[in-house]
Scaffold this active site. Structure first.
Site, PDB file in Angstrom:
ATOM      1  N   ASP A  77       0.851  -1.201   0.000  1.00 42.36           N
ATOM      2  CA  ASP A  77       0.000   0.000   0.000  1.00 42.36           C
ATOM      3  C   ASP A  77       0.883   1.246   0.000  1.00 42.36           C
ATOM      4  O   ASP A  77       2.050   1.211   0.420  1.00 42.36           O
ATOM      5  CB  ASP A  77      -0.977   0.012   1.189  1.00 42.36           C
ATOM      6  CG  ASP A  77      -0.296   0.041   2.549  1.00 42.36           C
ATOM      7  OD1 ASP A  77       0.702  -0.686   2.720  1.00 42.36           O
ATOM      8  OD2 ASP A  77      -0.755   0.786   3.436  1.00 42.36           O
ATOM      9  N   GLU A 143      -0.054  -0.708   5.889  1.00 42.31           N
ATOM     10  CA  GLU A 143       1.031  -0.207   6.730  1.00 42.31           C
ATOM     11  C   GLU A 143       0.933   1.294   6.873  1.00 42.31           C
ATOM     12  O   GLU A 143       1.224   1.842   7.931  1.00 42.31           O
ATOM     13  CB  GLU A 143       2.395  -0.577   6.129  1.00 42.31           C
ATOM     14  CG  GLU A 143       3.561  -0.470   7.121  1.00 42.31           C
ATOM     15  CD  GLU A 143       4.162   0.919   7.207  1.00 42.31           C
ATOM     16  OE1 GLU A 143       4.872   1.192   8.176  1.00 42.31           O
ATOM     17  OE2 GLU A 143       3.919   1.763   6.312  1.00 42.31           O
TER      18      GLU A 143
END
Ligand SMILES: [Zn+2]
Length: 394
Positions: A77, A143
């Site tokens: 991500d 994250e």
């Protein structure tokens, strides 16, 4: 033997072209699966959910079933591109110009995932497969945001399956000026404190009938901000407490408010524990409150306790790989923000080494093609050393 691209640049481009802004998967995990599955990795796409949060897709792929088990951990991500018109090149086009690859995630951290992937494939090809131990990828899609449906849940999942890791490399961009100049062997702890000073609301023209919490809060902020927590330790800089928000819910200039609040962000080193820091803050504020005659309440939140992987075989192997490839001895640091290493350290020793972080989260995030080649060579050397040198002690 593989279907997808196998060199670091092409892999990084394929990943950057997936618009995987947290919590969207964007196709990025599919890119990894397409490369790893044909190489014999057992691949798991893991959708994690929790009430009140967005579902997140994560990924775990393992080759081999024995020890030593080396795991590469990272996240596909990325943070949003922001104003796309401010970018020189489109943020998800992965254009190469002048020896530089542009795109969101180029350094944080799709570039490093591509480098480790290329290094691992090169190792397997040269060795005719994995002769001993296990190699795995633990990749989260959560994250950059709250990290609830990412690494912590993956760790629970691994534990439930009885999977054990012997060493973990996190590919966050740890380098400052040149690849490998800094690696992280720990991170400071992270804690937020919210202080509310209670007063008595009233008319500012009749101040004697009110209790103004603002001057009391100001003095308490001053007292706690000017008391050092420590002066640093062998591997850590001094702990830091910073006032980050001061707020008073008041819009009238002639009303003394009933309460005033301040938020503090604390980054603490290995001289403290989470409980110890909370006790320290409480005691300091108690002393300050008594001095200025304040009544207050205090709340804490935040995850991420301090941790340190003492220099040993794992850190030594990464330092040796960097030295061999770049000629530089990396500085072993613990500065900067938190990372998912704060969760992984509960499973095994963790070291963090990756690309130069100068443009992370910025407009025109980018990586030099030469840096991708260097990091791939470093990772390859690290994998070679890990499996040749034997298992690192748990
Ligand atoms: Zn990152």
């Amino acid at each position: 033997m593989t279907q997808g691209p196998t060199d670091a640049v092409a892999l990084a481009q394929a990943l950057i072209r997936c618009p995987s802004v947290t919590p969207a998967e964007g196709g990025a995990l599919g890119v990894l699966e397409d490369v790893l599955k044909p190489c014999g990795f057992a691949c798991h796409r893991l959708r994690m959910t929790a009430p009140g949060t967005a579902d997140v897709e994560n990924f775990y792929a393992r080759l081999g079933s024995t020890s030593p088990h080396l795991c590469f951990a990272g996240h596909t991500d990325v943070v949003p591109a922001g104003d796309e018109r401010a970018w020189t090149r489109p943020p998800f086009a992965a254009e190469v110009a002048g020896g530089v690859l542009y795109g969101r995630g180029a350094v944080d951290m799709k570039g490093a995932i591509a480098c480790f992937l290329a290094a691992a494939l090169g190792y397997l090809e040269a060795d005719g497969g994995l002769k001993r131990g296990s190699l795995s990828f633990l990749i989260t899609g959560d994250e950059e945001a709250v990290a609830i449906n990412g690494t912590p849940k993956l760790i629970d999942w691994l534990r439930a399956r009885g999977e054990t890791l012997d060493a973990c490399l996190v590919g966050e961009p740890t380098s400052a000026q040149a690849v490998g100049d800094e690696i992280k062997i720990g991170r400071r702890g992270y804690l937020n404190a919210k202080l509310t000073v209670h007063g008595k609301q009233g008319h500012s023209a009749y101040a004697e009938r009110a209790v103004n919490p603002i001057p009391k809060l100001a003095r308490m902020i001053d007292r706690i901000s000017t008391t050092p927590l420590d002066s640093g330790s062998k591997h850590f800089q001094p702990s830091s407490l910073q006032a980050t928000i001061v707020s008073v819910a008041n819009t009238a200039t002639n009303v003394i408010p009933g309460a005033a609040q301040a938020n503090f962000n604390i980054r603490y080193n290995d001289l403290h524990t989470r409980a110890g820091i909370e006790a320290w803050v409480k005691a300091r504020l108690q002393a300050a409150a008594e001095e200025v005659g304040a009544s207050f309440s205090l709340a804490f939140e935040g995850s991420g306790d301090v941790f340190l992987t003492e220099p040993g075989p794992l850190v030594g192997a990464m330092a040796a790989a960097i030295q061999a490839v770049t000629g530089r001895a990396p500085a072993l640091t613990t500065n900067g923000g938190t990372s998912d290493a704060r969760f992984l350290k509960d499973l095994c020793p963790v070291v963090e080494a990756g690309l130069v972080n100068a443009t992370a989260h910025q407009v025109d995030e980018r990586v030099a093609i030469a840096d991708l080649a260097t990091l791939t060579a470093v990772y390859r050397r690290f994998i070679d050393g890990y499996f040749a040198g034997g298992a690192f002690p748990r």
